[in-house]
Design an enzyme around this catalytic site. Structure first.
Site, PDB file in Angstrom:
ATOM      1  N   ASP A  30       1.051  -1.110   0.248  1.00  0.00           N
ATOM      2  CA  ASP A  30       0.000   0.112  -0.089  1.00  0.00           C
ATOM      3  C   ASP A  30       0.670   1.384  -0.104  1.00  0.00           C
ATOM      4  OD1 ASP A  30      -3.061   0.391   1.086  1.00  0.00           O
ATOM      5  OD2 ASP A  30      -1.950   2.170   1.477  1.00  0.00           O
ATOM      6  N   ASN A  87     -12.960  -2.715   2.578  1.00  0.00           N
ATOM      7  CA  ASN A  87     -13.916  -1.891   2.481  1.00  0.00           C
ATOM      8  C   ASN A  87     -15.096  -1.579   1.377  1.00  0.00           C
ATOM      9  OD1 ASN A  87     -12.040  -1.340   5.349  1.00  0.00           O
ATOM     10  ND2 ASN A  87     -11.275   0.360   4.007  1.00  0.00           N
ATOM     11  N   HIS A 100     -10.230  -5.151  -3.317  1.00  0.00           N
ATOM     12  CA  HIS A 100      -9.256  -5.746  -2.795  1.00  0.00           C
ATOM     13  C   HIS A 100      -9.402  -6.085  -1.472  1.00  0.00           C
ATOM     14  CE1 HIS A 100     -10.367  -0.880  -2.424  1.00  0.00           C
ATOM     15  NE2 HIS A 100      -8.987  -1.296  -1.247  1.00  0.00           N
ATOM     16  N   HIS A 102      -6.752  -5.520   2.458  1.00  0.00           N
ATOM     17  CA  HIS A 102      -5.891  -4.992   3.210  1.00  0.00           C
ATOM     18  C   HIS A 102      -5.910  -6.116   4.012  1.00  0.00           C
ATOM     19  CE1 HIS A 102      -6.736  -0.406   2.432  1.00  0.00           C
ATOM     20  NE2 HIS A 102      -8.042  -1.288   2.667  1.00  0.00           N
TER      21      HIS A 102
HETATM   22  P1  5GP Z   1      -9.553   1.573   0.527  1.00  0.00           P
HETATM   23  O1  5GP Z   1      -9.258   3.527   0.944  1.00  0.00           O
HETATM   24  O2  5GP Z   1     -10.008   1.548  -0.750  1.00  0.00           O
HETATM   25  O3  5GP Z   1     -10.129   0.789   1.645  1.00  0.00           O
HETATM   26  O4  5GP Z   1      -8.024   1.056   0.109  1.00  0.00           O
HETATM   27  C1  5GP Z   1      -7.173   1.788  -1.121  1.00  0.00           C
HETATM   28  C2  5GP Z   1      -5.577   1.702  -0.495  1.00  0.00           C
HETATM   29  O5  5GP Z   1      -5.432   1.491  -1.551  1.00  0.00           O
HETATM   30  C3  5GP Z   1      -5.882   2.562   0.365  1.00  0.00           C
HETATM   31  O6  5GP Z   1      -5.062   2.245   1.388  1.00  0.00           O
HETATM   32  C4  5GP Z   1      -4.508   3.397  -0.345  1.00  0.00           C
HETATM   33  O7  5GP Z   1      -3.418   4.107   0.405  1.00  0.00           O
HETATM   34  C5  5GP Z   1      -4.110   2.672  -1.033  1.00  0.00           C
HETATM   35  N1  5GP Z   1      -3.933   3.405  -2.791  1.00  0.00           N
HETATM   36  C6  5GP Z   1      -4.544   4.149  -3.846  1.00  0.00           C
HETATM   37  N2  5GP Z   1      -3.953   4.340  -4.404  1.00  0.00           N
HETATM   38  C7  5GP Z   1      -2.654   4.027  -4.734  1.00  0.00           C
HETATM   39  C8  5GP Z   1      -2.124   3.635  -5.350  1.00  0.00           C
HETATM   40  O8  5GP Z   1      -1.676   4.458  -6.416  1.00  0.00           O
HETATM   41  N3  5GP Z   1      -0.401   2.727  -5.355  1.00  0.00           N
HETATM   42  C9  5GP Z   1      -0.793   1.540  -3.865  1.00  0.00           C
HETATM   43  N4  5GP Z   1       0.342   0.869  -4.275  1.00  0.00           N
HETATM   44  N5  5GP Z   1      -2.079   2.610  -2.799  1.00  0.00           N
HETATM   45  C10 5GP Z   1      -2.270   3.271  -3.458  1.00  0.00           C
END
Ligand code: 5GP
Ligand code: ZN
Length: 114
Positions: A30, A87, A100, A102
């Site tokens: 992440d 999420n 995804h 985590h």
């Molecule tokens: P969500 O908020 O949808 O549960 O998780 C999305 C995750 O993707 C977040 O923890 C964020 O830091 C990560 N993320 C968003 N854009 C990128 C990216 O371009 N590269 C990487 N490696 N992680 C990303």
């Protein structure tokens, strides 16, 4: 080209720090880690969220879990334990609309989440 950042990571047009790359699944670090180990387990196929899963996704879903297990072993957090969370939507604080998990570990995590 897809506007989905995770599809772009799968395509290689957005760089990522890969941990595991299998036929159907990608695991990468992440960009904003919330724990000493924080990687994302994604299907290469675009699926919007866990709420969009259908019976035909059973294979890829199992592959995601097997990849998560393998990544947890590889990253040294399997023995002490870890959290595998996904999420969904606005209240779930999903910010990337591509399914995804985590995978978080490397410290004592708190429960319940905020
Ligand atoms: P969500 O908020 O949808 O549960 O998780 C999305 C995750 O993707 C977040 O923890 C964020 O830091 C990560 N993320 C968003 N854009 C990128 C990216 O371009 N590269 C990487 N490696 N992680 C990303
Ligand atoms: Zn996508």
């Amino acid at each position: 080209m897809s506007e989905c950042v995770f599809c772009q990571i799968v395509a290689g047009t957005v760089p990522s720090q890969k941990v595991l790359d299998t036929e159907r699944v990608l695991v990468f670090h992440d960009i904003r880690p919330q724990a000493p180990v924080h990687v994302l387990v994604i299907p290469k196929q675009h699926i919007a969220s866990a709420h969009a899963l259908q019976a035909e996704h059973a294979t890829v879903l199992m592959d995601m879990h097997l990849a998560a297990q393998q990544a947890a072993e590889q990253l040294g957090i399997a023995q002490d334990g870890y959290r595998l969370v996904t999420n969904v939507g606005w209240h779930g604080q999903q910010t990337v609309p591509h399914l995804h998990y985590h995978l978080l570990g490397g410290r004592q995590l708190q429960w319940p989440p905020g």
